[in-house]
Write an enzyme that holds these catalytic residues in place. Structure first.
Site, mmCIF file in Angstrom:
data_model
loop_
_atom_site.group_PDB
_atom_site.id
_atom_site.type_symbol
_atom_site.label_atom_id
_atom_site.label_comp_id
_atom_site.label_asym_id
_atom_site.label_seq_id
_atom_site.Cartn_x
_atom_site.Cartn_y
_atom_site.Cartn_z
ATOM 1 C CB SER A 1 1.051 4.018 -5.956
ATOM 2 O OG SER A 1 2.348 3.905 -6.186
ATOM 3 C CD GLU B 1 9.203 -1.970 -5.882
ATOM 4 O OE1 GLU B 1 8.165 -2.171 -6.574
ATOM 5 O OE2 GLU B 1 9.405 -0.963 -5.374
ATOM 6 C CG ASN C 1 12.787 3.468 -16.200
ATOM 7 O OD1 ASN C 1 12.533 2.989 -15.231
ATOM 8 N ND2 ASN C 1 13.253 3.074 -17.316
ATOM 9 C CD GLU C 2 10.552 9.639 -17.245
ATOM 10 O OE1 GLU C 2 9.940 8.495 -16.379
ATOM 11 O OE2 GLU C 2 9.900 9.394 -18.140
ATOM 12 N N GLY D 1 0.662 -1.139 0.028
ATOM 13 C CA GLY D 1 0.223 -0.036 -0.052
ATOM 14 C C GLY D 1 0.755 1.022 0.116
#
Lengths: 393, 376
Positions: free
Chosen positions: A128, A243, A379-380, A126
């Site tokens: 985002s 992760e 990725n940014e 939990g």
């Protein structure tokens, strides 16, 4: 590419290889294991690894880990992913488990860790929220202390496989006055608690992998708080590091690249105008993969010597996801006209799909892989991390 | 080279926009796609009633004489609304072929029912080994008295489950790969010994594989001269590409607008996404990709309208360039929308999927880049 292995490590590799070959359930070899398996089917391999004592390579021995060296852990990861086995649920074993044994109290360890190892508890993440994606510290889900409970209200989203979950680990705001990172706590919530609602989110590949999780006046015992109140950001960052390390996905990309080569061989005639284009693009992605694998081996060797890899995880995340996306694009391109077809979900072997079996999941994989450059910190964001932490910009 | 559209053309565009705005919002489209049939006959009829099916055809055959530019205008608006109804297959592919190579009798028999929307058509040319090569066709057409007997298998025939009539290519002579010997035939969708295996497509439409097991077609239903099929298909592909480019431009227009709007409202780290320079530059590249695509699409359609020579090379060039640009815009639109871009509920992912389909039909950007290079 292989690590230079000692005799003992080579024997370990052979043992792992043989164990997979003998024990991986045939039932789990379906066209798309990530979407086609039931909860029970996807737990089969988890339970086999648990019985063998190999379910949690990362964990210290005292909590049920196998006590492997960094090199052995790497070998295990390499062998299982090369063999195309479905990894045990990461949210349980790789993510929340280490948070609990690192920051949890004795009661929490005794209560949760054995059930994570055995697969009895299925965990989801939990993190985002609709307003907190890349900017995770913006979480707004509130947890208000009421006696020996927290009362939690909020909306979590993109929650992977929450439909199967027994527990959710949540970032919740316990101090709305503090700076964003300072007012967050790490709370474990039983999914069966009244007020927890799961709503499916269907993604562009047609699959149901992610969900909205609504929390309405959910009463959570304070004993389910991990560590200290308002220190949750520290635990969250610790978890995110774990992760991203697993996102290089060398084994998976290697398998999909091999399959791509076979598909191109049977689909694209040598006199096809794009034949040389495919050969060149495959060579390019193969070299990208080789460079990433060499980087991974270099960092594993450094870690084995006790050197902190720093934000290497961000590099793995960026390149690993770009490479896999490229392979899925080329595979979809290779099957030509058959790429127009998309399997209906839930999938069924009875529905007609055009073309050879190897192409049947190419379209959904190509679509599903778009998520890779978005989730786990886009990725940014990973570029920002390297710019700041490595380059000092 | 910027096209100054005539009042008539602007009127056409405005009427489509009004209809789609009123009747084809994203939720309405979602219901259509989810319906049993997968498209809406009611909407199809409404589009035909607006005159869209007649718009590109010559006045000599009863059309409105709008030509390639009318098709461009229609397809661009369809691209913006992700229209699933088989305009491309019926009007651009089949109607275009009948108008180009059909006999006077065939034009008289078929075009009026295409223009009034009462029949739906499609074209089946691809086979398993053909990939994007018209000549790699094994389906045979054997002459038997006043009939041809067709046998073979066609793949990736979009809109086939909806169609009343099909145009298929088949060999009267030669082997797969030969540049000659291909002819086109009109086949009734319900003809005996014709079997369809239907499937759903990536962009939420329907398609089928056709199995023809000795399907008898009257000799009068051969479309164009015997053995002239490849040339007819090549010209058909040029028209198809011009329409697909316009549709892609419509989709890109919506994606860029949606992404820009999102970047101005979505806040992370206390600021809107649009304040991040890396995303600003990305959106500038998306803007450039669209501008270039509009230009090439107009250039191709103008050339088509004035029957310029060497059109095929330009068509391949546009298909490659616009396809690549559209894919870039689609990719980045999903990326910049974050998780929302992956959600089936938002239209962004559906534009991504439609663009992916356009990039397969009639050849992908890589194929057309090489075709462009080889024709120089």
């Amino acid at each position: 590419m292989e690590l230079k292995l000692s005799k003992e490590d080579a024997a370990f590799r052979d043992e792992v290889r043989a164990f997979i070959a003998e024990n991986y359930p045939a039932e789990m070899r379906v066209p798309n294991p990530e979407t086609d398996l039931t909860k029970e089917q996807s737990l089969l391999w988890h339970r086999i690894l648990y019985r063998k004592g190999w379910i949690a390579p990362l964990w210290p021995k005292e909590y049920g880990g196998p006590g492997w060296s960094i090199t052995q852990r790497f070998i295990f990861e390499q062998e299982t992913s090369r063999a195309g086995t479905l990894p045990p649920l990461a949210f349980s074993v790789t993510m929340v488990g280490p948070v609990i044994y690192t920051f949890g109290n004795a009661a929490q360890k005794a209560r949760f860790l054995p059930r994570i190892l055995s697969g009895e508890d299925w965990w989801c993440q939990g993190y985002s929220e609709p307003g907190a994606g890349s900017d995770l510290a913006a979480v707004r889900t509130r947890a208000v202390r009421d006696g020996d409970h927290y009362v939690v209200n909020g909306h979590k989203t993109w929650t992977t496989l929450a439909q199967h979950a027994d527990w959710i680990f949540c970032l919740v705001r316990t101090d709305p006055a503090a700076k964003p990172q300072a007012g967050i706590s790490f709370l474990l919530i039983d999914m069966k608690t009244p007020g927890v609602t799961v709503r499916p989110i269907i993604t562009i590949d047609g699959s149901h992998e992610v969900n909205d999780v609504f929390l309405e006046d959910v009463r959570v015992p304070v004993e389910n708080l991990i560590g200290e109140e308002n220190k949750g950001w520290t635990y969250a960052k610790f978890l995110l590091g774990n992760e991203r390390t697993s996102m290089a996905g060398i084994g998976r990309s290697t398998r999909y690249l091999q399959r791509l080569k076979q598909i191109v061989k049977s689909e694209i005639a040598e006199d096809d105008p794009t034949y040389r284009d495919f050969i060149r693009e495959i060579a390019r992605v193969e070299l990208d993969l080789l460079a990433l694998e060499a980087t991974e081996l270099r960092i594993v060797a450094q870690m084995a010597r006790g050197i902190d890899p720093g934000p290497a995880a961000s590099l793995f995340k960026i390149r690993g996801t770009e490479i896999f996306q490229r392979i899925t694009e080329l595979t979809h391109q290779a099957i030509g006209n058959d790429g127009l077809a998309l399997r209906e979900q839930p999938s069924s072997a009875n529905r007609f799909m055009p073309g050879p079996d190897y192409g049947h999941t190419a379209t959904e994989k190509y679509l599903n892989a778009r998520k890779l450059s978005i989730y786990g910190g886009s990725n940014e964001i990973q570029h920002n991390i390297i710019a700041k932490a490595v380059l000092g910009l | 080279m910027d096209i100054q559209f005539t009042e008539e053309q602007e009127l056409l565009r405005a009427s489509i926009q009004r209809l789609l705005h009123d009747q084809y919002a994203f939720d309405a489209r979602r219901k259509i796609v989810a319906s049993d049939e997968g498209f809406s006959r009611r909407h199809w009829t409404a589009l035909a009633d607006l005159g869209l099916c007649a718009a590109p055809f010559d006045e000599s055959v009863g059309g409105l004489g709008g030509g390639a530019l009318a098709t461009m205008i229609v397809m661009q608006e369809f691209g913006r609304h992700l229209v699933v109804e088989p305009y491309f297959e019926t009007v651009v592919l089949a109607g275009g072929l009948i108008a180009a190579v059909g006999s006077a009798a065939q034009r008289a028999a078929y075009l009026p029912k295409i223009m009034d929307g009462s029949t739906i058509w499609t074209l089946g040319w691809a086979e398993r080994p053909s990939r994007y090569d018209f000549d790699k066709v094994e389906t045979t057409a054997r002459r038997d008295g006043e009939h041809y007997v067709l046998s073979g298998k066609k793949v990736a025939v979009t809109a086939a489950p909806w169609a009343d009539k099909l145009i298929v290519s088949a060999r009267t002579v030669g082997d797969s790969g030969d540049g000659t010997g291909l002819s086109l035939f009109v086949v009734d969708r319900h003809a005996a010994n014709l079997h369809l295996q239907s499937f759903r497509t990536i962009d939420g439409r329907r398609a089928a594989e056709l199995v023809l097991m000795d399907v008898r077609v009257p000799a009068d239903d051969r479309l164009g001269a015997e053995g002239e099929g490849t040339a007819a298909l090549e010209a058909c592909r040029d028209r198809a590409i011009a329409a697909q480019c316009a549709e892609a431009v419509g989709a890109m227009t919506e994606l860029n607008a949606a992404t820009l709007a999102y970047s101005k409202t979505r806040k992370q780290f206390g600021v809107t996404l649009g304040t991040f320079q890396v995303l600003q530059h990305r959106m500038v590249d998306m803007f450039i990709a669209l501008e270039e695509s509009i230009s090439l699409t107009q250039h191709l359609n103008l050339s088509l309208a004035s029957n310029e020579p060497h059109l095929s090379r330009l068509a391949s060039g546009a298909k490659s360039k616009v396809g690549t640009a559209a894919r870039f815009v689609a990719d980045q639109s999903v990326q910049l929308h974050g998780g929302m871009g992956m959600s089936d509920e938002l239209n962004v992912g559906h534009y991504f999927k439609r663009i992916s389909a356009i990039n397969i039909q009639f050849g992908d950007p890589a194929f057309h880049l090489m075709r462009y290079a080889q024709q120089s």
